[in-house]
Design a protein around this motif. Structure first.
Motif, PDB file in Angstrom:
ATOM      1  N   LEU A 126     -36.247 -22.746  -4.276  1.00 19.60           N
ATOM      2  CA  LEU A 126     -36.138 -23.254  -5.643  1.00 19.60           C
ATOM      3  C   LEU A 126     -36.299 -22.130  -6.663  1.00 19.60           C
ATOM      4  N   GLN A 127     -37.198 -21.202  -6.345  1.00 20.68           N
ATOM      5  CA  GLN A 127     -37.373 -20.057  -7.227  1.00 20.68           C
ATOM      6  C   GLN A 127     -36.081 -19.238  -7.311  1.00 20.68           C
ATOM      7  N   LYS A 128     -35.439 -19.053  -6.184  1.00 22.80           N
ATOM      8  CA  LYS A 128     -34.172 -18.318  -6.172  1.00 22.80           C
ATOM      9  C   LYS A 128     -33.094 -19.067  -6.948  1.00 22.80           C
ATOM     10  N   ILE A 129     -33.058 -20.373  -6.741  1.00 21.35           N
ATOM     11  CA  ILE A 129     -32.037 -21.181  -7.422  1.00 21.35           C
ATOM     12  C   ILE A 129     -32.228 -21.140  -8.933  1.00 21.35           C
ATOM     13  N   LYS A 130     -33.482 -21.282  -9.347  1.00 24.55           N
ATOM     14  CA  LYS A 130     -33.753 -21.243 -10.787  1.00 24.55           C
ATOM     15  C   LYS A 130     -33.464 -19.862 -11.360  1.00 24.55           C
ATOM     16  N   ALA A 131     -33.816 -18.826 -10.581  1.00 27.15           N
ATOM     17  CA  ALA A 131     -33.506 -17.471 -11.031  1.00 27.15           C
ATOM     18  C   ALA A 131     -31.996 -17.270 -11.125  1.00 27.15           C
ATOM     19  N   LEU A 132     -31.301 -17.830 -10.137  1.00 28.39           N
ATOM     20  CA  LEU A 132     -29.850 -17.751 -10.164  1.00 28.39           C
ATOM     21  C   LEU A 132     -29.268 -18.478 -11.365  1.00 28.39           C
ATOM     22  N   LYS A 133     -29.866 -19.638 -11.675  1.00 25.92           N
ATOM     23  CA  LYS A 133     -29.383 -20.385 -12.836  1.00 25.92           C
ATOM     24  C   LYS A 133     -29.575 -19.566 -14.112  1.00 25.92           C
ATOM     25  N   SER A 134     -30.767 -18.956 -14.224  1.00 25.43           N
ATOM     26  CA  SER A 134     -31.017 -18.124 -15.394  1.00 25.43           C
ATOM     27  C   SER A 134     -30.023 -16.972 -15.455  1.00 25.43           C
ATOM     28  N   SER A 135     -29.792 -16.338 -14.307  1.00 32.18           N
ATOM     29  CA  SER A 135     -28.843 -15.226 -14.270  1.00 32.18           C
ATOM     30  C   SER A 135     -27.433 -15.699 -14.591  1.00 32.18           C
ATOM     31  N   LYS A 136     -27.085 -16.872 -14.058  1.00 33.11           N
ATOM     32  CA  LYS A 136     -25.745 -17.414 -14.337  1.00 33.11           C
ATOM     33  C   LYS A 136     -25.576 -17.679 -15.829  1.00 33.11           C
ATOM     34  N   ASP A 137     -26.628 -18.220 -16.433  1.00 34.37           N
ATOM     35  CA  ASP A 137     -26.548 -18.500 -17.864  1.00 34.37           C
ATOM     36  C   ASP A 137     -26.378 -17.200 -18.649  1.00 34.37           C
ATOM     37  N   VAL A 138     -27.166 -16.184 -18.254  1.00 34.65           N
ATOM     38  CA  VAL A 138     -27.050 -14.893 -18.925  1.00 34.65           C
ATOM     39  C   VAL A 138     -25.664 -14.303 -18.708  1.00 34.65           C
ATOM     40  N   PHE A 139     -25.180 -14.396 -17.488  1.00 33.91           N
ATOM     41  CA  PHE A 139     -23.870 -13.844 -17.169  1.00 33.91           C
ATOM     42  C   PHE A 139     -22.770 -14.558 -17.950  1.00 33.91           C
ATOM     43  N   ALA A 140     -22.897 -15.881 -18.036  1.00 43.29           N
ATOM     44  CA  ALA A 140     -21.891 -16.645 -18.782  1.00 43.29           C
ATOM     45  C   ALA A 140     -21.888 -16.241 -20.261  1.00 43.29           C
ATOM     46  N   GLU A 141     -23.087 -16.073 -20.819  1.00 43.52           N
ATOM     47  CA  GLU A 141     -23.178 -15.661 -22.220  1.00 43.52           C
ATOM     48  C   GLU A 141     -22.633 -14.245 -22.394  1.00 43.52           C
ATOM     49  N   ALA A 142     -22.946 -13.373 -21.414  1.00 43.20           N
ATOM     50  CA  ALA A 142     -22.452 -12.003 -21.476  1.00 43.20           C
ATOM     51  C   ALA A 142     -20.927 -11.974 -21.432  1.00 43.20           C
ATOM     52  N   GLU A 143     -20.355 -12.791 -20.570  1.00 47.73           N
ATOM     53  CA  GLU A 143     -18.904 -12.855 -20.464  1.00 47.73           C
ATOM     54  C   GLU A 143     -18.285 -13.348 -21.772  1.00 47.73           C
ATOM     55  N   GLU A 144     -18.948 -14.330 -22.373  1.00 48.41           N
ATOM     56  CA  GLU A 144     -18.455 -14.863 -23.645  1.00 48.41           C
ATOM     57  C   GLU A 144     -18.469 -13.770 -24.724  1.00 48.41           C
ATOM     58  N   LYS A 145     -19.570 -13.032 -24.790  1.00 46.99           N
ATOM     59  CA  LYS A 145     -19.659 -11.949 -25.773  1.00 46.99           C
ATOM     60  C   LYS A 145     -18.639 -10.860 -25.464  1.00 46.99           C
ATOM     61  N   TYR A 146     -18.469 -10.553 -24.213  1.00 45.65           N
ATOM     62  CA  TYR A 146     -17.530  -9.503 -23.818  1.00 45.65           C
ATOM     63  C   TYR A 146     -16.104  -9.884 -24.223  1.00 45.65           C
ATOM     64  N   ASN A 147     -15.744 -11.124 -23.928  1.00 42.36           N
ATOM     65  CA  ASN A 147     -14.391 -11.586 -24.270  1.00 42.36           C
ATOM     66  C   ASN A 147     -14.173 -11.637 -25.774  1.00 42.36           C
ATOM     67  N   ALA A 148     -15.266 -11.832 -26.517  1.00 40.46           N
ATOM     68  CA  ALA A 148     -15.176 -11.855 -27.981  1.00 40.46           C
ATOM     69  C   ALA A 148     -15.295 -10.450 -28.582  1.00 40.46           C
TER      70      ALA A 148
END
Length: 501
Positions: free
Chosen positions: A163-185
């Motif tokens: 669960l710790q890994k999954i939650k960490a992954l979720k946090s990383s995914k959220d950060v990555f998604a935001e990073a991708e959004e900023k990068y594309n913009a």
């Protein structure tokens, strides 16, 4: 003809095509007697029957063997298809039947270390697969959490880690998604910061290439913005901007940025010194001080700046001295002090200005009325804060003689040679109205008569005097008002007597 062994009809061949038995030649058979032929036929029939039975027996045995093998295979398949203890236990967990799973574990698995180990390996593998599935976006976050939680009653630690890994992954995914959004913009600075979080915390995301692109774009933007500021002569704003952002650059690029900073500082210094020289030529020294103060505030002191500052101090002190001298020439003490104060604002520790201040203070008017005489005659002179004259005018700071004194009424003051002029107003006290007497006033400097009026009567109108007392150490004022007090005598007054450099 028939084969002598298997009894099957064959052609005239040397060997039987069915069993391969060698046959007699036809010419040999033709020589046999009829009895022999019959005997052979009988023998062949018997042999044929025997062979047929043997064949049937072999076939039967073969079928029995095949049946047994098939049955064994079926049994093995059934045994193989039947779930193991570990599989049955895991199946109960997946269905959420935790009470049955607990009972089954206690009754079937307890003590069976091999099965227990097998269950553990399968569960940990399944949990790992769930985590991998979430990472690959095969399942949602909620499904991953719920799937892993299935095993929480028996494998608390493993589930907690997952669960710790999954939650960490979720946090990383959220950060990555935001990073991708900023990068594309093309918001590269924000994207770089977000990618940096992932690079240090989660190796599941390949961000190096995009980080390099972001870095290059940010670097170009920073240097370009600084260059624009320099074009607008905002040299130190550009320097400040680069100083603030230099920690962003790698070691190699920091060298380039520091070179730019030094270049912009030199441009700033050249520009400010050019302005300084323009103001210095027209004696706008206050602006020169402001420019140097700005330079020192931005760049600190250098030998060159110190030399310029010293020259400015000398020029400014000379300038202020000239202005003060002009004020003192017309006895404008207040204006002279204002110039000194202005100079001290820029050079507070100037000894030149301190000396000027002492000089100006000597020019400050001093009221003789406030000074105490160090010697007097048979009678000293009277002092009054104010008196009215015979014309009805009021006068302040009055020194006067009495109306019943002899010629020996005077006061002597110590001037120490500080003053150049004594000013005041000569008037007659109001109490002298109607008097027929004549009064006088004499002023001596170091026993030398400097000024006198010996014909003052009740009708004398007030008038101003100015007496040169330059270098006088002892000033003597002699007054005589003839007659008696409160009678028809006369009282002479020296009003508002002022000593000045």
């Amino acid at each position: 003809m028939f084969c002598k062994k298997c009894g099957k009809e064959i052609k005239a061949e040397k060997f039987c095509s069915f069993c391969g038995t060698e046959q007699l030649q036809q010419n040999m058979k033709s020589q046999k007697t009829e009895g022999e032929v019959k005997w052979n036929e009988t023998e062949i029939k018997q042999e044929h029957n025997s062979t047929t039975k043997e064949s049937l027996r072999k076939v039967l045995n073969r079928k029995i063997l095949i049946t047994i093998v098939v049955l064994l295979m079926c049994v093995l398949i059934l045994l193989w298809l039947q779930p193991s203890k570990s599989e049955k236990f895991i199946d109960l967990l997946k269905r959420g039947e935790y009470e049955l799973a607990t009972t089954y574990y206690q009754e079937q698995l307890a003590g069976d270390e091999k099965e227990i180990q097998k269950v553990y390996e399968e569960v940990t593998s399944e949990i790992s697969n769930i985590v991998d599935s979430y990472y690959s976006d095969s399942i949602s976050f909620d499904d991953a959490v719920n799937s892993v939680d299935t095993y929480s009653n028996f494998y608390y630690t493993e589930v907690g880690n997952a669960l710790q890994k999954i939650k960490a992954l979720k946090s990383s995914k959220d950060v990555f998604a935001e990073a991708e959004e900023k990068y594309n913009a093309q918001e590269y600075r924000e994207a770089y910061q977000l990618y940096s979080q992932l690079k240090g915390a989660d190796n599941n995301f390949a961000v190096e290439e995009k980080m390099e692109h972001c870095y290059a774009m940010i670097k170009d933007r920073i240097l370009a913005d600084a260059a624009v500021l320099v074009e607008e002569q905002g040299y130190m704003i550009a320097v400040e901007s680069l100083d603030e952002k230099i920690s962003f650059f790698n070691d190699e690029d920091k060298v380039e940025v520091n070179q730019k900073i030094e270049e912009y500082k030199n441009l700033f210094l050249e520009t400010m010194l050019a302005r300084y020289n323009e103001r210095f030529v027209i004696e706008d020294y206050e602006s020169c001080f402001s420019i140097l103060q700005m330079v020192v505030g931005e760049l600190g002191t250098t030998d060159k700046i110190n030399e310029i500052s010293e020259n400015l101090h000398v020029a400014y002190e000379t300038y202020i001295s000239e202005q003060v001298g002009g004020c003192l020439a017309v006895k404008d003490v207040n204006a002279g002090m204002q110039w000194i104060r202005q100079g001290q604002n820029f050079i507070p520790t100037s000894e030149v200005f301190a000396d000027l201040e002492l000089l100006v203070q000597e020019y400050i008017p001093v009221s003789l009325h406030e000074m105490e005489p160090f010697a007097i005659g048979d009678f000293d002179l009277w002092t009054s804060a104010s008196r009215e004259d015979t014309m009805g005018s009021m006068h302040e700071n009055v020194i006067r003689g009495s109306m019943d004194s002899s010629d020996n009424q005077y006061s002597v003051y110590n001037l120490e040679g500080k003053y150049n002029v004594l000013t005041g107003t000569i008037a007659v006290d109001k109490g002298s109205i109607g008097s027929k007497k004549i009064g006088f006033i004499k002023i001596y400097g170091d026993e030398v008569l400097l000024w006198e009026d010996t014909n003052i009567d009740a009708l004398t109108e007030p008038y101003d005097i100015s007496v040169n007392v330059s270098g006088v150490k002892h000033l003597k004022i002699v007054m005589c008002g003839q007659g008696k007090a409160w009678s028809s005598g006369i009282c002479v007054m020296l009003c508002n007597p002022i000593l000045q450099k």
